[in-house]
Design a protein around this motif. Structure first.
Motif, short mmCIF file in Angstrom:
data_model
loop_
_atom_site.label_atom_id
_atom_site.label_comp_id
_atom_site.label_asym_id
_atom_site.label_seq_id
_atom_site.Cartn_x
_atom_site.Cartn_y
_atom_site.Cartn_z
N GLU A 140 -11.48 6.78 4.32
CA GLU A 140 -10.96 7.24 5.61
C GLU A 140 -11.69 8.49 6.09
O GLU A 140 -12.77 8.81 5.63
CB GLU A 140 -9.44 7.43 5.55
N ASN A 193 -1.15 11.01 3.76
CA ASN A 193 -1.72 9.71 3.44
C ASN A 193 -1.99 9.63 1.93
O ASN A 193 -2.11 10.68 1.26
CB ASN A 193 -3.04 9.52 4.22
N CYS A 194 -2.02 8.42 1.40
CA CYS A 194 -1.99 7.17 2.17
C CYS A 194 -0.62 6.51 1.98
O CYS A 194 -0.15 6.36 0.86
CB CYS A 194 -3.07 6.22 1.71
N THR A 228 -6.20 7.46 8.92
CA THR A 228 -5.79 6.17 8.37
C THR A 228 -4.65 6.32 7.37
O THR A 228 -4.67 7.20 6.51
CB THR A 228 -6.99 5.49 7.68
N ASN A 229 -3.64 5.46 7.50
CA ASN A 229 -2.50 5.40 6.58
C ASN A 229 -1.68 6.69 6.54
O ASN A 229 -1.16 7.06 5.49
CB ASN A 229 -2.95 5.03 5.16
N VAL A 230 -1.58 7.36 7.67
CA VAL A 230 -0.71 8.54 7.75
C VAL A 230 0.57 8.22 8.51
O VAL A 230 1.66 8.50 8.03
CB VAL A 230 -1.43 9.74 8.42
N CYS A 284 -4.84 -1.81 7.55
CA CYS A 284 -3.94 -0.80 6.98
C CYS A 284 -2.49 -1.13 7.29
O CYS A 284 -1.57 -0.50 6.74
CB CYS A 284 -4.28 0.58 7.54
N THR A 323 3.28 12.37 8.35
CA THR A 323 3.51 10.97 7.99
C THR A 323 4.68 10.39 8.76
O THR A 323 5.63 11.09 9.12
CB THR A 323 3.76 10.81 6.48
#
Length: 699
Positions: A638, A452-453, A195-197, A144, A471
């Motif tokens: 996620e 996200n993401c 994930t991806n935050v 990621c 985020t």
């Protein structure tokens, strides 16, 4: 709660009220993750030492002092200070070595824990998402984009949140203390680790600091009530790091003075590796299943809370389950599986609460066409999931000559009456989240990432990008509710002209330039009678639900191919960004019914709609969900998808296909339990046509 930026440090309790106004977020001050993929931690620490030493020189401090600051990472000669500064550096090292050590049995601060962890290279093991390296775990850098340093801080934050949840549960049980600030912080802290935050190490340090401050606040409330502090049962699976409750107490006592490097060193003791070594991979993996489900549930609850929707029972369960993960009971496989199903049950309530909050605030979604080609004018792009943020932005941009576009999972916003009433909400730009680097690079306006993401941005659009809520990205401006900086940036940029709009149209080629969204459960159930009749008369043989997340792996073409091979007497329901695999295919209508064959039910946040439709159809046919001509083909990525999967399992739903790969955090033994009980099966990504035949045969 949404007005509080939990990624900025709360005031220390003894110096002022915790609900005092919070300053604007600090920009990142450490260079670690920026160089994380190139240089070793030792070299980065040398760089930071050199930078600090040179800053002292620039401030007029003597060379000897600057050399002492840089020691022991680099010699005075290497700094260019000359041999005369070397004795000062050596003296500084001697002073540090002579500092008194805590007595045996004394409470240890972060520095001593860091010494236990050592100053070796930061070790990483992250396996919480579907794209994890080699299907086993990311150990060098996250797929990621997460650095080992950020991964380490996330592990330590989770350790701290377990302790805070434990204390909140104890305070409620023993003294009836309910602290909404603690509950809201738990949601945001867990959400930040999805994930991806968030990729910002400084913000994670502040989350950890704030967890300690809230621990101190709860402890004072317990003391005022005459309740003794809890005495947690010691468990071996935490290894050398203190029990989360004790960790928070010691960290709070230090008042957040530890450096990021000290916290990163300590976090090595909170890694899943430690629990794997003590418990074995199966039990440790099931602990992660519970935790990842809680992360997803917390994300949904945070969205609901932003709209004013809260349920005390949800917060009570969250704290109780975090406390469970610190207890000896969390070493038993049966207990862990049972708790995972309880997470699923609670998540169902959270998703219902979020669905109702959306409908109450913005009206029930209704079928609406969305333009995929922009129009000339200044522009702002909104990505993520948060409808509350989009609504605030639409209010703040009304009448300013700026057009607002959705991106990724924000596209279903166009179906809500309370959002589409804004004339400057023009359409959707771009595709799924993983295309954002190309989408954002071409976008000629400002970009707001609500959740996200998100991905680490390219330099060409970094200044155009803003984050909000949980985020966080390195060197990207963070805003909270006040979007004036976003508006200012949009007005300073060229926006779309006629030629730019035409280029978007050209890039789409023969694909659709309009799609329809807004088929929530209210809209679908309004034609439920027609659907039931179509099934009974054979006009509708099967319904497929392709829900969940999209990603960049080529195996995900399985879902696109599945869509192209569906028989014309079937229907396809989509949820989440998985829709982007099929949303611009032409499905037409079901013969002699007028029903669209493709119905997009919204975001992954709208999974409740799919559950409502399935359960209402089951009632109509006097069966359960497993007895319907319905196949669930879930594309996961996620932790929110993990929460939804646990909800489905808690309802007894069977024969779910999960892809494109099974979770890395579950061992084959753990997966086999789910296969035997629920007939959970992996999607056959190499042969979608065979999978289609099996699903048509209800296998």
């Amino acid at each position: 709660a949404r007005c509080v930026d939990w990624g900025t440090r709360l005031p220390i309790p003894h110096s002022g009220p915790l609900l005092a106004p919070i300053d604007a977020p600090r920009r990142r001050t450490t260079p670690l993750p920026l160089l994380g993929r190139v240089f070793s931690p030792e070299r980065r620490m040398k760089g930071a030492a050199i930078k600090a030493a040179r800053a002292l020189l620039a401030a007029g401090r003597p060379p000897a002092a600057a050399a002492a600051t840089a020691s022991p990472w680099v010699s005075a000669t290497a700094l260019g200070f000359g041999e005369a500064a070397a004795p000062a550096a050596a003296a500084a090292a001697a002073v540090a070595a002579a500092r008194p050590r805590p007595a045996a049995g004394a409470a240890r601060g972060m520095s001593s824990f860091a010494a236990v962890a050592g100053n070796s290279k930061v070790k990483m093991l992250c396996m919480q998402c579907e794209q994890t390296a080699n299907g086993t775990g990311c150990t060098v850098v996250g797929n990621c984009g997460k650095t080992p340093e950020v991964a380490a801080l996330q592990d330590l934050l989770i350790h701290s949140l377990k302790g805070l949840g434990y204390l909140a549960h104890y305070a409620k049980e023993k003294a009836g203390i309910v602290d909404q600030q603690v509950y809201s912080f738990l949601l945001q802290g867990l959400f930040a680790t999805v994930t991806n935050v968030n990729f910002d190490d400084q913000r994670f340090k502040t989350y950890i600091d704030n967890s300690g401050l809230l621990h101190m606040k709860l402890s004072k409330q317990l003391a005022a009530a005459g309740i003794p502090p809890p005495e947690p049962t010691k468990v071996a699976f935490f290894g050398q790091i203190p029990h989360p409750l004790e960790f928070n107490q010691q960290h709070a006592a230090a008042e957040g003075v530890e450096t990021i490097m000290e916290l990163i060193a300590v976090s090595q003791l909170a890694s899943i590796r430690v629990r794997q070594e003590v418990l074995g991979a199966t039990t440790a993996g099931l602990q992660e299943l519970v935790m990842y489900g809680l992360k997803g549930m917390a994300a949904y609850a945070a969205h609901a809370e932003a709209l004013g929707a809260r349920d005390p029972k949800v917060f009570e369960f969250l704290c109780r389950s975090l406390a469970f993960l610190t207890s000896p009971e969390a070493t038993d496989v049966g207990n862990l599986l049972g708790m995972a199903l309880q997470v699923g049950e609670c998540n169902r309530r959270v998703m219902e609460m979020l669905s109702d909050a959306h409908a109450d605030t913005f009206g029930a979604p209704e079928p609406t066409e969305v333009d995929l080609v922009p129009v000339p004018g200044k522009a702002i792009l909104v990505t993520g999931h948060d409808m509350h943020d989009l609504h605030n932005l639409l209010q703040q941009t009304e009448g300013k000559g700026i057009n607002v576009y959705t991106h990724g999972e924000m596209m279903p916003a166009h179906g809500y009456p309370g959002l589409k009433k804004y004339a400057h909400l023009k359409g959707n730009y771009g595709g799924a989240w993983y295309h954002q680097k190309m989408d954002f690079a071409y976008f000629p306006g400002a970009i707001l990432a609500t959740t996200n993401c998100v991905l680490e941005p390219m330099s060409m659009y970094r200044r155009n990008l803003f984050t909000t809520n949980a985020t966080g990205l390195h060197n990207v401006q963070h805003v909270q509710q006040d979007y004036s900086a976003v508006v200012e940036r949009a007005l300073s940029m060229p926006g779309f002209d006629e030629r730019a709009c035409e280029r978007v149209r050209e890039r789409r080629g023969e694909a659709k330039t309009k799609v329809t969204v807004g088929f929530g459960h209210q809209a679908v159930l309004s034609v439920a009678g027609t659907v039931v009749d179509a099934v009974k008369t054979g006009k509708l043989r099967h319904i497929f639900l392709v829900g969940g997340c999209d990603g960049h792996e080529p195996q995900r073409d399985y879902y696109s191919k599945l869509g192209t091979h569906l028989p014309t007497d079937t229907m396809l329901l989509t949820l989440g960004c998985g829709k982007f695999r099929v949303y611009d295919q032409e499905f037409g209508t079901l013969a002699d019914t007028g029903l669209p064959r493709l119905l997009d039910m919204g975001q992954c946040n709208d999974a409740h709609s799919a559950l409502v439709v399935a359960m209402e159809l089951a009632k109509a046919f006097n069966t359960d969900v497993n007895g319907l001509p319905l196949s669930l083909d879930i594309s996961w990525f996620e932790q929110k998808a993990v929460a939804v999967l646990l909800t489905l399992l808690s309802l007894g739903v069977k024969n779910i296909r999960l892809g494109p790969a099974m979770p890395a955090f579950l061992t084959p033994e753990a997966v086999q339990v789910l296969v035997e009980k629920y007939n959970l099966k992996p999607a056959d990504t190499c042969n979608p046509e065979m999978d289609l035949k099996k699903m048509m045969a209800r296998k």
